[in-house]
Design an enzyme around this catalytic site. Structure first.
Site, mmCIF file in Angstrom:
data_model
loop_
_atom_site.group_PDB
_atom_site.id
_atom_site.type_symbol
_atom_site.label_atom_id
_atom_site.label_comp_id
_atom_site.label_asym_id
_atom_site.label_seq_id
_atom_site.Cartn_x
_atom_site.Cartn_y
_atom_site.Cartn_z
ATOM 1 N N HIS A 125 1.030 -1.371 0.598
ATOM 2 C CA HIS A 125 -0.013 0.206 -0.439
ATOM 3 C C HIS A 125 1.130 1.417 -0.110
ATOM 4 C CE1 HIS A 125 -3.250 -1.850 1.841
ATOM 5 N NE2 HIS A 125 -3.635 -2.159 0.656
ATOM 6 N N LYS A 167 -18.699 -5.488 8.710
ATOM 7 C CA LYS A 167 -17.563 -6.162 8.280
ATOM 8 C C LYS A 167 -16.755 -5.069 10.241
ATOM 9 C CE LYS A 167 -15.068 -7.805 5.091
ATOM 10 N NZ LYS A 167 -13.518 -7.017 3.207
ATOM 11 N N ARG A 175 -2.300 -6.126 -7.658
ATOM 12 C CA ARG A 175 -1.106 -7.271 -7.511
ATOM 13 C C ARG A 175 -1.146 -7.732 -8.564
ATOM 14 N NH1 ARG A 175 -3.366 -9.145 -2.010
ATOM 15 N NH2 ARG A 175 -5.168 -8.516 -3.200
ATOM 16 N N SER A 197 -3.206 -7.274 2.689
ATOM 17 C CA SER A 197 -3.642 -7.396 4.836
ATOM 18 C C SER A 197 -4.495 -8.843 4.826
ATOM 19 C CB SER A 197 -4.661 -6.026 5.180
ATOM 20 O OG SER A 197 -4.079 -4.942 4.512
#
Length: 157
Positions: A17, A41, A90, A127
């Site tokens: 990040h 969440k 990614r 993460s």
């Protein structure tokens, strides 16, 4: 003046990040790292903790700020004069996930989405994976900034 936002949960922020933030800061006059709140969440870190961790790591980057948002990101963009949503990719799986959202965002408000590919050394870092490895006692210190490592260790102890 070009203004972009870089949205994400950043739970926690990784060196991948940070690499995207640094590179984006060279491209845009203003970059708002937008911690997107998902009320459905429960993250490891609170939104305030995530913002503080990110702010500590980007304080030296001119034109970079951190904000939070709940709701449609395009509404954030419209309300804050953001011309571009910036996403880090990614791999092709990320691209396949992000491309329809970019199209929907364009359809809803005309906001552009730009993609920056992750530096190869961070292409496997997420993460979720960082948290999983850390919970099982693995060393993730090379994958996250030092302040995040400290905060993560404190959460897990």
């Amino acid at each position: 003046m070009s203004k972009a936002c870089c949205p994400g949960s950043f739970d926690p922020m990784t060196n991948g990040h940070l690499d995207i933030f640094r590179r984006a800061a060279r491209i845009f006059d203003e970059l708002v790292i937008t911690v997107v709140v998902n009320p459905n969440k429960q993250g490891m870190f609170s939104i305030d903790e995530r913002i503080a961790l990110i702010e500590e790591n980007v304080k030296d980057l001119p034109g970079v700020t951190v904000d939070r948002w709940t709701g449609l990101l395009v509404d954030y963009a419209r309300e804050n004069g953001v011309a571009c949503i910036l996403k880090g990719l990614r791999n092709s799986t990320d691209f396949d996930y992000e491309l329809p959202m970019a199209g929907m965002n364009m359809h809803l408000t005309g906001v552009e989405t730009a993609f920056l590919t992750t530096a190869p050394e961070f292409s496997y870092v997420s993460s979720s994976l960082v948290k999983e490895v850390a919970k099982l006692g693995g060393d993730v210190s090379s994958l996250i900034p030092a302040n995040v490592q400290t905060a993560l260790s404190a959460k897990l102890s």
